[in-house]
Design an enzyme around this catalytic site. Structure first.
Site, PDB file in Angstrom:
ATOM      1  N   GLU A 205       1.486   2.719 -14.549  1.00 46.07           N
ATOM      2  CA  GLU A 205       2.062   2.952 -13.220  1.00 46.07           C
ATOM      3  C   GLU A 205       3.147   3.994 -13.440  1.00 46.07           C
ATOM      4  O   GLU A 205       4.210   3.692 -13.963  1.00 46.07           O
ATOM      5  CB  GLU A 205       2.677   1.673 -12.643  1.00 46.07           C
TER       6      GLU A 205
ATOM      7  N   HIS B 244      -6.891   4.819  -6.880  1.00 43.63           N
ATOM      8  CA  HIS B 244      -6.266   4.654  -5.560  1.00 43.63           C
ATOM      9  C   HIS B 244      -5.893   6.033  -5.020  1.00 43.63           C
ATOM     10  O   HIS B 244      -5.148   6.786  -5.654  1.00 43.63           O
ATOM     11  CB  HIS B 244      -5.031   3.763  -5.663  1.00 43.63           C
ATOM     12  N   ALA B 245      -6.414   6.332  -3.828  1.00 42.17           N
ATOM     13  CA  ALA B 245      -6.386   7.701  -3.325  1.00 42.17           C
ATOM     14  C   ALA B 245      -4.983   8.277  -3.176  1.00 42.17           C
ATOM     15  O   ALA B 245      -4.736   9.434  -3.508  1.00 42.17           O
ATOM     16  CB  ALA B 245      -7.124   7.754  -1.987  1.00 42.17           C
TER      17      ALA B 245
ATOM     18  N   ARG C 111      -5.699   4.274   0.493  1.00 42.86           N
ATOM     19  CA  ARG C 111      -5.752   3.720  -0.865  1.00 42.86           C
ATOM     20  C   ARG C 111      -7.184   3.487  -1.352  1.00 42.86           C
ATOM     21  O   ARG C 111      -7.522   3.724  -2.505  1.00 42.86           O
ATOM     22  CB  ARG C 111      -4.982   2.393  -0.850  1.00 42.86           C
TER      23      ARG C 111
ATOM     24  N   GLU D 274      -2.253   7.824  -4.708  1.00 43.53           N
ATOM     25  CA  GLU D 274      -1.424   7.957  -5.908  1.00 43.53           C
ATOM     26  C   GLU D 274      -1.683   9.325  -6.536  1.00 43.53           C
ATOM     27  O   GLU D 274      -2.281   9.452  -7.588  1.00 43.53           O
ATOM     28  CB  GLU D 274      -1.727   6.786  -6.856  1.00 43.53           C
TER      29      GLU D 274
ATOM     30  N   HIS E  85      -2.181   5.053 -12.597  1.00 40.63           N
ATOM     31  CA  HIS E  85      -1.788   4.704 -11.229  1.00 40.63           C
ATOM     32  C   HIS E  85      -0.338   5.115 -10.998  1.00 40.63           C
ATOM     33  O   HIS E  85       0.341   5.585 -11.894  1.00 40.63           O
ATOM     34  CB  HIS E  85      -1.890   3.182 -11.025  1.00 40.63           C
TER      35      HIS E  85
HETATM   36 ZN   LIG Z   1      -3.032   2.128  -8.074  1.00 40.63          ZN
END
Ligand SMILES: [Zn+2]
Ligand SMILES: *[C@@H]1O[C@H](CO)[C@@H](O)[C@H](O)[C@H]1NC(C)=O
Ligand SMILES: *[C@@H]1O[C@H](CO)[C@@H](O)[C@H](O)[C@H]1NC(C)=O
Ligand SMILES: *[C@@H]1O[C@H](CO)[C@@H](O)[C@H](O)[C@H]1NC(C)=O
Ligand SMILES: *[C@@H]1O[C@H](CO)[C@@H](O)[C@H](O)[C@H]1NC(C)=O
Length: 433
Positions: free
Chosen positions: A394, A193-194, A251, A196, A320
């Site tokens: 995360e 995801h861009a 994203r 992050e 992430h």
């Molecule tokens: Zn993500």
């Protein structure tokens, strides 16, 4: 005035001239002026359901979680809205008596205060690469070539394919060369995801630490002697580049299918329960699953590589942000995985190791029950294709800065995450029954 990285600054960079970019202009053309980030806590299913409808009508940007489903009293949703939409949303929340807090009142101000987007900054040569800064895609690629050249005995670099916009998809392979046996391996990808940005930073940090501590730290020596570590610092290269040049909160990938909307969620596009629960069929949504599974060249390239190497790869890690969680399969259902016992204990040990650094707490558990149900995710795909340990991290924080984690927190975040990742690497070298 154009505030972005220009060709002239590249040339200056190559000449190792320290450049100073003009600082008094609005980043990203001031597109976030007045944007708010609001934390909303629905009390029950009905409130969540109504919020969902309103989110879609107002076209708010869901930050965390990326799709709203009511999971009990801990359901919290952070959303970004334009100044205009926020008036409608806030009025609704007040009238319906739904608990909420404004986390950020003017997002543009936060962006400019943090100097994100790499402008307004001195540049250093590659031999003095600053690991406590966010780096543009071009800088990261130059750094990868530099590592490939500088550490030929421990590092190699190759491309597994090309992105939608034609960029190479580079992977670094770390490990001592072994001639007598086929080594087992770990895969770590960052930046699916861009927006992050802490992800790519961590992948680079891992490489730096591995190379710096190889001779000093017996556990790192063991890891690089017995394992190969594949590292893909920027999975979604097109999206990441776009998040530097045009939209900080992009994203998805940058492919184009229908309705003038761009991009597919590269963590909903894998061939596993594709586009069922927790993914959207609408091309304009942030969780769009794509027109078919593996439609995205980035996902196809990674899954082909992982599939070919599946007999050797013992762990798949995807980095992430944000939420402070360590998640494992399944994402698409509540059922427990067959080797739940081994994976859950690896997660629990990793989270404890992480906590020893700064006392930061991580939740851990199956993605479905800990975060939300989602289909087409990379950890489910990797798990179902024979990789016994698959995790999604995360990283920090839990919403105070969200995607705009300041550079001053890069060091503690990466230091503690390193402990967790090393713990997992050592775990897979042991037998678990
Ligand atoms: Zn993500
Ligand atoms: C946001 O909207 C409010 C109310 O309409 C207005 O007073 C304020 O100036 C706006 N802020 C920005 C930064 O546009
Ligand atoms: C916000 O609302 C004002 C007044 O209602 C309107 O003039 C303006 O175009 C709106 N801005 C956006 C970005 O929708
Ligand atoms: C942003 O850049 C300016 C100018 O170099 C510097 O004075 C300031 O401390 C920086 N802010 C942050 C949060 O790094
Ligand atoms: C990495 O270095 C090796 C040895 O110098 C070279 O053959 C290879 O092409 C390099 N990889 C990339 C992607 O440039």
């Amino acid at each position: 005035m154009d505030c972005m990285w220009t060709d002239a600054t590249f040339i200056l960079f190559w000449l190792h001239v320290y450049t100073w970019l003009p600082g008094h202009c609005h980043l990203y053309n001031n597109r976030y002026d007045g944007d708010k980030v609001i934390r909303i806590v629905p009390k029950n299913d009905i409130e969540a359901y109504e919020l969902k409808a309103l989110y879609s009508k107002l076209q708010v940007d869901l930050w965390q979680p990326s799709s709203l489903s009511y999971i009990g009293k801990d359901t919290v949703t952070d959303v970004r809205t334009s100044n205009n939409s926020s008036q409608t949303l806030l009025t609704y929340l007040r009238n319906s008596n739904i608990q909420h807090t404004i986390l950020v009142n003017n997002l543009q101000k936060v962006i400019e205060k943090q100097n994100v987007s790499g402008t307004q900054r001195y540049r250093r040569s590659l031999s003095r690469y600053n690991y406590e800064e966010y780096h543009s895609l071009d800088e990261i690629e130059r750094w990868m070539h530099h590592m490939n050249k500088t550490y030929p005995h421990l590092v190699s670099m190759f491309s597994i394919g090309k992105s939608y916009e034609g960029r190479p998809l580079y992977v670094l392979k770390l490990g001592k060369k072994a001639s007598r046996f086929r080594k087992k391996a770990i895969w770590i990808d960052c930046g699916i995801h861009a927006r992050e940005w802490i992800g790519p930073v961590f992948c680079q940090w891992f490489v730096k630490e591995a190379l710096n501590t190889y001779h000093l730290d017996p556990s790192m020596k063991k890891i690089l002697t017995l394992l190969n570590v594949y590292i893909m610092p920027v999975f979604n290269v097109d999206g990441y580049h776009y998040s530097w040049t045009t939209d900080r909160f992009w994203r998805k990938t940058r492919s184009k299918y229908r309705f003038n909307c761009f991009g597919v969620d590269a963590n909903r596009n894998w061939k596993v329960k594709w586009c069922e629960e927790g993914a959207s069929l609408h091309p304009c949504d942030n969780t769009y699953c794509g027109p078919y599974a593996e439609s995205e060249p980035e996902v196809q390239a990674a899954s082909q590589f992982l599939y070919k190497q599946r007999k050797h790869i013992r762990a798949y890690l995807s980095i992430h942000s944000y939420a402070q969680m360590l998640l494992y399969p399944y994402s698409y259902q509540y059922e427990a995985i067959p080797n739940y016992h081994c994976v859950a204990s690896a997660a629990s040990n990793a989270v404890h190791a992480l906590q020893t650094a700064y006392g930061v707490l991580y939740q851990h558990g199956p993605a479905s029950s800990t975060l939300y149900l989602s289909s087409g995710s990379s950890i489910d795909w990797a798990y179902n294709n024979g990789i016994p340990y698959t995790f999604a991290f995360e990283l920090r924080d839990t919403g105070y800065y969200g995607f705009l984690l300041p550079e001053s927190l890069i060091k503690p975040t990466c230091t503690e995450t390193m402990l967790a990742v090393k713990n997992i690497a050592l775990h897979i070298l042991k037998k678990c029954r």
